[in-house]
Design a protein around this motif. Sequence first.
Motif: not given
Length: 508
Positions: A297-323
């Motif tokens: 999704x580099x230079x584009x969009x990462x769309x996570x539909x039904x965000x709260x259905x993702x596992x919490x530990x998977x979502x935590x992987x996003x923290x460092x790349x988002x920053x």
Amino acid sequence: MLARVWSAAIVGIDAVKVGVEVDVSGGLPAIVLVGLPDTAVQESRERVKAAIKNAGYAFPLKKIIINLTPADLRKEGPSFDLPISVGIMAASEQVSAQLLGDHLFLGEVSLDGTLRPVAGVLPIAAAAKKLGITSLVVPFDNAQEAAVVAGLDVYGFKYLTEVATFLNQPERYEPVKLEENQLATSLLHIADLKDVKGQVHARRALEIAAAGGHNLVFVGPPGSGKTMLARRLPGILPPLSFEESLEVTQVHSVAGLLKNRGLLVRDRPFRSPHHSASGPALVGGGSFPRPGEISLAHRGILFLDELTEFKRDVLEFLRQPLEDGYVTVSRTRQSVMFPAQFTLIASTNPCPCGYFGDTIQACSCSPRQREQYWAKLSGPLMDRIDLQVAVNRLKPEEITAQPKGEASEPVRIRVKQARDLAINRFKAETTIRCNAAMQSRHLQQWCALDDSSRNLLEVAIRKLGLSARASDRILKVARTIADLAGEENLSASHVAEAVQYRTIDRMQ
């Protein structure tokens, strides 16, 4: 006799020069392949042997030692078939070895001597130019992909016999020329905003997200249009610049996802992984690390539909790349870095049943269930989502009415104008192309507040319990709102509008 042929291996999205040394000497017929080859490279011995014979050349019935250097770098994939074939033919004096040092060879070889395309040619071509290699010899289907790199002669061939003839009679061949449609803007149909009924507030948030590259989450009941809105974001984004297109194409080339090997990727990526996706699928991984969804999704969009259905530990992987805008994948043998400058767009229901706060259907969830539902989204992750927007159910008259909303094209023009202001503002820093990428030092210069704006922000921080990061992101959104209005200085109205896009902060 000894022959040395140059090739390359992919590490992350970069390339490393690899030497293919072939020694043909007396002894019992055998092929020994060393230099940390994987299974695909080991199997090249049989492919190469059959290809050389079926191409009409003699395969030497001697002891053949093939060494891939550097010896401590793991080599993988079928792209070494061609350089190994050329090395054996040169070592057995069937082709001239005079020009081997000037060329870099890549390609898979079929049993009948046909050359098949391989992944990762574009980053290898870019690295070859930096390493002083003057030309690249690749399968015909990879030629246009490699020709994007200026200042590098690219020769594309369909058969092993053509490569042999080229080495013996190079004057008979001309480098491949870049086709005009290589850089043409894609005409791919993209969903239009004019199809959206109502949702003025959500449309405005979508425009702000596109203009500033801000992360966005839509919260609302089922059928309110969250996914429909998100899938229309690509239609209001400006096209990729040539440099951005080159970056995106390199990532997709390494991942083997180029649909048209003769074309650059001109559409901003839109990746939508299922909520069952694992952490490695999202950030990248494997024994030999490959890009994950966030890098695709580099230079584009990462769309996570039904965000709260993702596992919490998977979502935590996003923290460092988002920053940081990149992700580092570490494995026992190596550590590689992938780019990950993407805009996160997400959608979720307000509770497990989906109807909390709905004016028509009552919510059946208990307070405990709602608390557990939102617990999947950590505070640090939500801090990194700039726009948190409530999307309400449409009224009956809005559902039956004809769509009257603004089309994507005029919105895209406004978005491009706002992005151009940001690019001009940060022209001294090539890594920043939108307001969302601003650092703290930029906020002091470009997001200065007057007394009224400062007081308003301080009240919002107290009432919503915002962190320093969240308050900084409010300032970035306010900067984008001002850019869309064509105003140089921030005002209280810009800050007030930015503050109202913190729906989840107010719900919790």
